[in-house]
Design an enzyme around this catalytic site. Structure first.
Site, PDB file in Angstrom:
ATOM      1  N   GLU A   1       0.938  -1.354  -0.117  1.00 31.70           N
ATOM      2  CA  GLU A   1      -0.074   0.029  -0.042  1.00 31.70           C
ATOM      3  C   GLU A   1       0.925   1.040   0.124  1.00 31.70           C
ATOM      4  O   GLU A   1       0.712   2.250   0.766  1.00 31.70           O
ATOM      5  CB  GLU A   1      -0.920  -0.051   1.209  1.00 31.70           C
TER       6      GLU A   1
ATOM      7  N   GLU B   1      -5.994 -10.880  -1.402  1.00 26.43           N
ATOM      8  CA  GLU B   1      -6.425 -10.669  -0.128  1.00 26.43           C
ATOM      9  C   GLU B   1      -8.307 -10.814  -0.681  1.00 26.43           C
ATOM     10  O   GLU B   1      -9.050  -9.920   0.011  1.00 26.43           O
ATOM     11  CB  GLU B   1      -6.271  -9.477   0.597  1.00 26.43           C
TER      12      GLU B   1
HETATM   13  C1  GLA Z   1      -5.103  -4.527   4.454  1.00 23.69           C
HETATM   14  C2  GLA Z   1      -3.745  -5.402   4.506  1.00 23.69           C
HETATM   15  C3  GLA Z   1      -3.929  -6.766   5.346  1.00 23.69           C
HETATM   16  C4  GLA Z   1      -5.080  -6.615   6.243  1.00 23.69           C
HETATM   17  C5  GLA Z   1      -6.468  -6.204   5.596  1.00 23.69           C
HETATM   18  C6  GLA Z   1      -7.725  -5.959   6.301  1.00 23.69           C
HETATM   19  O1  GLA Z   1      -5.359  -5.207   3.095  1.00 23.69           O
HETATM   20  O2  GLA Z   1      -2.811  -5.882   3.726  1.00 23.69           O
HETATM   21  O3  GLA Z   1      -2.935  -7.398   6.180  1.00 23.69           O
HETATM   22  O4  GLA Z   1      -4.757  -5.737   7.272  1.00 23.69           O
HETATM   23  O5  GLA Z   1      -6.013  -4.889   5.193  1.00 23.69           O
HETATM   24  O6  GLA Z   1      -7.740  -6.852   7.422  1.00 23.69           O
END
Ligand code: GLA
Length: 379
Positions: free
Chosen positions: A164, A271
């Protein structure tokens, strides 16, 4: 023999029924071995594991080992989880996590080495609140990354080296994080180089959300090109894919896979989850200040998901996987952020205490309709 109209209708209906029954039977037979086997020729299927699995929850473990062949750590490898307040290390959960993956021959993901969140402020700031120097931060990163990556060398297959770093503000494409304010974009290079030195064989990923399309996609493509030009050892792109029923559309997703692969990167969906609740991010401006407030109308499915929404959700999963299958040669893994709906962070984000349905297994740990649709793909 000529069939009467009645016989014809009956036999057509019977054939349709038989087809349905056998598709379902095949899907159920496949369920005995799970998603990981069903998609074995395409990509790995991963899940993020949280404290429950690390504490030995047998029910979740049985789903994990049957369905998934890759794991990601929800929290146990983040900076704040690995360091104690008195400057020591804590390894118990991290070791347990890596052991689970190693014992079950899974593709083990490390998450995360450089991220602005879940990293204590003391990493970046002196006791008086001023920033530490660039040299100090680089040294702290060097110690942290070489220790963690070195400890699991040969056991962790891939690391999210940076997470990020791109901002949501298109006029300032790089996030103004503490890392960036102190080191500039070079904090990313440093994280990758130190990780690579600690384990030259490990696969290194840049991971982010919202990079499927639009200005953030362009910013990410440009960032990767700059990293590559500077000789940063990057191997993969992590598309978090915290998505909803409509966005991003499959054409956008298709193009982003092709774009990232064209830079020579392996594509990881890291994710994935699908938010089905009313979207509070796009409320009219007047409501922005109250967007995180709980209101019953923002939590409409507390007693269960209506059939029409369950169907839309299943169709959405199916259409995503059709794109993934089409590009299976470019994709390393599809990882969902959790295993079952009860454990998803989306029950508490961006509003606490809602009932969401983002994963492939429901609150009773039974497969959603989507699961059977995925199992019927390629049958
Ligand atoms: C982000 C992070 C993860 C997690 C998610 C939500 O995407 O990369 O580690 O914290 O948020 O839980």
């Amino acid at each position: 023999m000529t069939l009467s109209r009645r016989t014809f209708i009956t036999s057509t209906a019977a054939a349709a029924l038989l087809a349905q029954v056998s598709a379902r039977a095949l899907a159920q037979a496949a369920q005995r071995t799970g998603l990981k086997d069903h998609f074995a020729d395409d990509f790995r299927i991963g899940a993020a594991v949280g404290w429950k699995i690390l504490a030995g929850d047998k029910d979740l473990e049985s789903i994990l080992f049957r369905e998934f062949n890759s794991i990601s750590p929800e929290n146990c490898l983040k900076w704040e989880s690995l360091h104690t307040a008195d400057g020591g290390w804590r390894w118990d959960y991290a070791d347990k996590y890596v052991d689970i993956g190693t014992q079950h021959q899974m593709y083990v993901v490390g998450h995360v080495l450089a991220w602005h969140s879940q990293t204590p402020d003391s990493v970046f700031k002196n006791p008086d609140g001023s920033y530490v120097s660039a040299a100090t931060l680089k040294k702290k990163m060097q110690d942290h990354i070489s220790t963690v990556v070195g400890r699991y060398k040969g056991h962790i297959n891939a690391w999210d080296a940076a997470n990020e770093a791109i901002s949501d503000d298109k006029d300032n494409p790089m996030r103004r994080s503490h890392y960036f304010n102190i080191l500039g974009e070079e904090f990313i290079d440093h994280a990758f180089h130190v990780a690579h030195e600690a384990d030259p064989g490990v696969h290194l990923i840049y991971n982010d959300y919202g990079i499927e399309g639009g200005s953030k996609h362009e910013a990410c493509m440009e960032l990767i090109k700059r990293l590559q030009k500077r000789g940063v050892p990057i191997n993969g792109i992590g598309i978090q894919a915290h998505i909803n029923l409509e966005e991003p559309d499959v054409e956008t997703l298709d193009k982003c896979i092709v774009d990232f692969a064209s830079l020579g990167l392996r594509v990881h969906f890291t994710e994935l989850d699908i938010d089905v609740l009313p979207n509070v991010w796009k409320l009219p401006v007047a409501e922005v200040s109250t967007r995180f407030e709980y209101k019953p109308e923002r939590d409409p499915y507390i007693h269960g998901l209506p059939k029409d929404v369950e169907d839309r959700l299943a169709d959405r999963w199916e259409s995503l996987f059709k794109v993934f299958i089409k590009h299976h040669d470019k994709i390393e893994r599809i990882t969902t952020w959790g295993i079952s709906d009860d454990g998803s962070w989306l029950n508490n984000f961006p509003i606490r205490g809602r009932t969401n349905y983002p994963l492939l297994f429901d609150r009773k740990h039974q497969p959603h309709e989507a699961y059977y649709k995925l199992m019927a793909l390629k049958v």
